[in-house]
Every structure is written in C-alpha cells, then in structure tokens.
Motif scaffolding. Structure first.
Motif, PDB file in Angstrom:
ATOM      1  N   ARG A  70       2.394  -0.031   5.468  1.00  0.00           N
ATOM      2  CA  ARG A  70       2.659  -1.292   4.769  1.00  0.00           C
ATOM      3  C   ARG A  70       3.757  -2.082   5.473  1.00  0.00           C
ATOM      4  NH1 ARG A  70       3.274  -5.593   3.199  1.00  0.00           N
ATOM      5  NH2 ARG A  70       3.451  -6.418   1.072  1.00  0.00           N
ATOM      6  N   LEU A  76      -0.935  -7.142   2.050  1.00  0.00           N
ATOM      7  CA  LEU A  76      -1.701  -6.053   1.447  1.00  0.00           C
ATOM      8  C   LEU A  76      -2.613  -6.636   0.384  1.00  0.00           C
ATOM      9  CD1 LEU A  76      -2.013  -2.956   1.498  1.00  0.00           C
ATOM     10  CD2 LEU A  76      -0.315  -2.840  -0.320  1.00  0.00           C
ATOM     11  N   THR A  78      -5.551  -6.099  -2.485  1.00  0.00           N
ATOM     12  CA  THR A  78      -6.154  -5.114  -3.389  1.00  0.00           C
ATOM     13  C   THR A  78      -7.601  -5.492  -3.686  1.00  0.00           C
ATOM     14  OG1 THR A  78      -5.366  -6.313  -5.339  1.00  0.00           O
ATOM     15  CG2 THR A  78      -3.929  -4.602  -4.441  1.00  0.00           C
ATOM     16  N   ASP A  79      -8.444  -4.477  -3.808  1.00  0.00           N
ATOM     17  CA  ASP A  79      -9.874  -4.660  -4.085  1.00  0.00           C
ATOM     18  C   ASP A  79     -10.490  -5.745  -3.208  1.00  0.00           C
ATOM     19  OD1 ASP A  79      -9.922  -2.687  -6.095  1.00  0.00           O
ATOM     20  OD2 ASP A  79      -9.163  -4.111  -7.563  1.00  0.00           O
ATOM     21  N   VAL A  96     -10.453  -0.243  -1.482  1.00  0.00           N
ATOM     22  CA  VAL A  96      -9.448  -0.398  -2.532  1.00  0.00           C
ATOM     23  C   VAL A  96      -8.251  -1.195  -2.027  1.00  0.00           C
ATOM     24  CG1 VAL A  96      -7.945   0.820  -4.150  1.00  0.00           C
ATOM     25  CG2 VAL A  96     -10.166   1.781  -3.563  1.00  0.00           C
ATOM     26  N   LEU A  97      -7.858  -0.937  -0.793  1.00  0.00           N
ATOM     27  CA  LEU A  97      -6.735  -1.640  -0.185  1.00  0.00           C
ATOM     28  C   LEU A  97      -7.084  -2.022   1.244  1.00  0.00           C
ATOM     29  CD1 LEU A  97      -3.646   0.516  -1.278  1.00  0.00           C
ATOM     30  CD2 LEU A  97      -4.103  -1.837  -1.966  1.00  0.00           C
ATOM     31  N   TYR A 115      -8.347   1.231   3.191  1.00  0.00           N
ATOM     32  CA  TYR A 115      -8.408   2.485   2.438  1.00  0.00           C
ATOM     33  C   TYR A 115      -9.587   2.404   1.473  1.00  0.00           C
ATOM     34  CZ  TYR A 115      -3.643   3.045   4.181  1.00  0.00           C
ATOM     35  OH  TYR A 115      -2.527   3.148   4.991  1.00  0.00           O
ATOM     36  N   ALA A 168      -5.124   0.552  -7.427  1.00  0.00           N
ATOM     37  CA  ALA A 168      -4.103  -0.336  -6.870  1.00  0.00           C
ATOM     38  C   ALA A 168      -4.014  -1.595  -7.720  1.00  0.00           C
ATOM     39  CB  ALA A 168      -4.437  -0.700  -5.427  1.00  0.00           C
ATOM     40  N   LEU A 169      -2.810  -1.872  -8.227  1.00  0.00           N
ATOM     41  CA  LEU A 169      -2.591  -3.041  -9.085  1.00  0.00           C
ATOM     42  C   LEU A 169      -1.405  -3.833  -8.560  1.00  0.00           C
ATOM     43  CD1 LEU A 169      -2.970  -1.390 -12.624  1.00  0.00           C
ATOM     44  CD2 LEU A 169      -4.659  -2.786 -11.411  1.00  0.00           C
ATOM     45  N   PRO A 170      -1.615  -5.101  -8.205  1.00  0.00           N
ATOM     46  CA  PRO A 170      -0.484  -5.922  -7.749  1.00  0.00           C
ATOM     47  C   PRO A 170       0.448  -6.268  -8.903  1.00  0.00           C
ATOM     48  CG  PRO A 170      -2.491  -7.239  -7.890  1.00  0.00           C
ATOM     49  CD  PRO A 170      -2.896  -5.827  -8.157  1.00  0.00           C
ATOM     50  N   VAL A 177       2.675  -3.542  -4.738  1.00  0.00           N
ATOM     51  CA  VAL A 177       1.430  -3.049  -5.315  1.00  0.00           C
ATOM     52  C   VAL A 177       1.680  -1.648  -5.861  1.00  0.00           C
ATOM     53  CG1 VAL A 177      -0.958  -2.373  -4.853  1.00  0.00           C
ATOM     54  CG2 VAL A 177      -0.023  -4.425  -3.787  1.00  0.00           C
ATOM     55  N   ILE A 179       0.317   1.847  -6.966  1.00  0.00           N
ATOM     56  CA  ILE A 179      -0.855   2.670  -6.695  1.00  0.00           C
ATOM     57  C   ILE A 179      -0.765   3.977  -7.473  1.00  0.00           C
ATOM     58  CG2 ILE A 179      -1.176   1.678  -4.395  1.00  0.00           C
ATOM     59  CD1 ILE A 179      -0.071   4.354  -3.282  1.00  0.00           C
TER      60      ILE A 179
END
Length: 205
Positions: A70, A76, A78-79, A96-97, A115, A168-170, A177, A179
């Motif tokens: 990172r 970065l 997410t989704d 996912v990332l 990922y 993964a949630l920002p 993020v 994770i």
C-alpha cells in the motif's frame, strides 16, 4: 489354635485368587483407558492451539505484505470492476482490492496489484483462496515493479460466499481501508471440517 494359624499362613503363601487378579486387571484397564483419553484430549487441544497460532501468523504476515505494498502504490480501490488490461488471468476469481501503481491510473485499470478471492488454482489448496497478482520480489526482499507479474496464493481455507474471505471497506472520512481476513480451519488436523475453527484478523490499510 495351631490349625487356624497354619491355615492363615497357607492362604497368605498362596497369593491372590483368580477373582482378585481379574478385578485388579479390569481396574488397571479402566484407569489406562481414562489416562489415554485424557492424553489424546490434551494432544488435540495442543494441536488446535498450534494450528490457530500458525494460521494467525500467516494472516498477520499477509496483512503486513498488503500494508507494505500500500505504501508503494498511489491509490487503493475496493471492489474494482474487472479490467482486461490487468496483467494476470483471474480465472473467475472476484477482485476485492486493486492497488494502482501509476499516478496516471488512480482507478487501477491497467498495471495494478490485484487481490482476488475465489477457487484455488490447483487441488493442493483448501476451499477458497486469496491470491495476489503483482510483480515479484527479489532475493533481497524488495519488490521489482518492472518484473513479470505473477499470480500467487496468499491464504487458503477461506469461507465461500459474497463478501467473505477478504472484506474491504473504505473509511467514510479517512483515506484508509478497513480489511477483514477470514479462514475456516479444520480442528485438530481434520480434513472434513466437522469442527472447523473460524479465524479472522482485522487491520487498516
């Protein structure tokens, strides 16, 4: 009186009777069985603890890798949606990332570390896997961004289902993020998963 003393000495010299020996043998067998069960239970508990600690170390090592990468990236995502210009074939796995490696590609649509979660590439891995598509590391432990991208398994034994395995949630306000890594491990080395251990680790990237 002499006759009674002689009879008592005779019984003492004769030793234990057959019934007494059978009772003693039965009691010894029962006690041995109890001790064996206690020993096996202790071994199963110790094995489960060792397995949990090893899995926890691998999860933490995976998180450390993701954190280090990172720092190398520019953004970065997410989704991320699938991109036909990613260097690796995802083989149906869910991205996912995605870590953008170029300041001109902040959406990570081109050359990016990705990922993914999904089916394993071979039968040696258990259940779902977490895979990394990215450049290789050299013998010095440093990443070579100009090297050929490779697909490698980071974790196996991930639970199946949307949003599981790697979540993964920002953060709504901070540029981080959150994770969550999840694994379903068979207890005491069992492969049938009848008493599976659920293990998860959380971190911020």
């Amino acid at each position: 009186m002499t006759s009674l003393r002689s009879c008592a000495r005779h019984r003492s010299a004769a030793g234990f009777s057959l019934v007494e020996l059978l009772l003693a043998a039965s009691l010894g067998t029962v006690l041995c069985g109890v001790f064996v069960q206690l020993l096996l239970g202790d071994l199963r508990f110790t094995g489960a603890m060792a397995q949990r600690l090893q899995a926890r170390r691998i999860q933490q090592r995976t998180i450390a890798l993701m954190r280090a990468e990172r720092e190398l990236g520019h953004a970065l995502v997410t989704d991320p949606p699938l991109s036909s210009t990613w260097p690796c074939n995802l083989a149906g796995r869910r991205p996912v990332l995605a870590l953008a490696l170029s300041a001109h590609d902040l959406e990570a649509r081109q050359q990016a570390i990705v990922y993914t979660v999904g089916k394993p590439p071979s039968a040696i891995w258990r259940d779902q896997v977490l895979m990394r598509c990215g450049p290789a590391y050299g013998l010095d432990g440093q990443i070579n961004l100009n090297s050929r991208f490779q697909n490698r398994v980071l974790l196996d034994g991930l639970p199946a289902g949307e949003g599981k395995g790697l979540l993964a949630l920002p953060h709504p306000q901070l540029p981080v993020v959150a994770i969550t890594l999840e694994q379903q491990l068979p207890a005491s080395g069992r492969a049938d998963g009848s008493t599976a251990i659920h293990l998860s680790s959380r971190a911020a990237l």
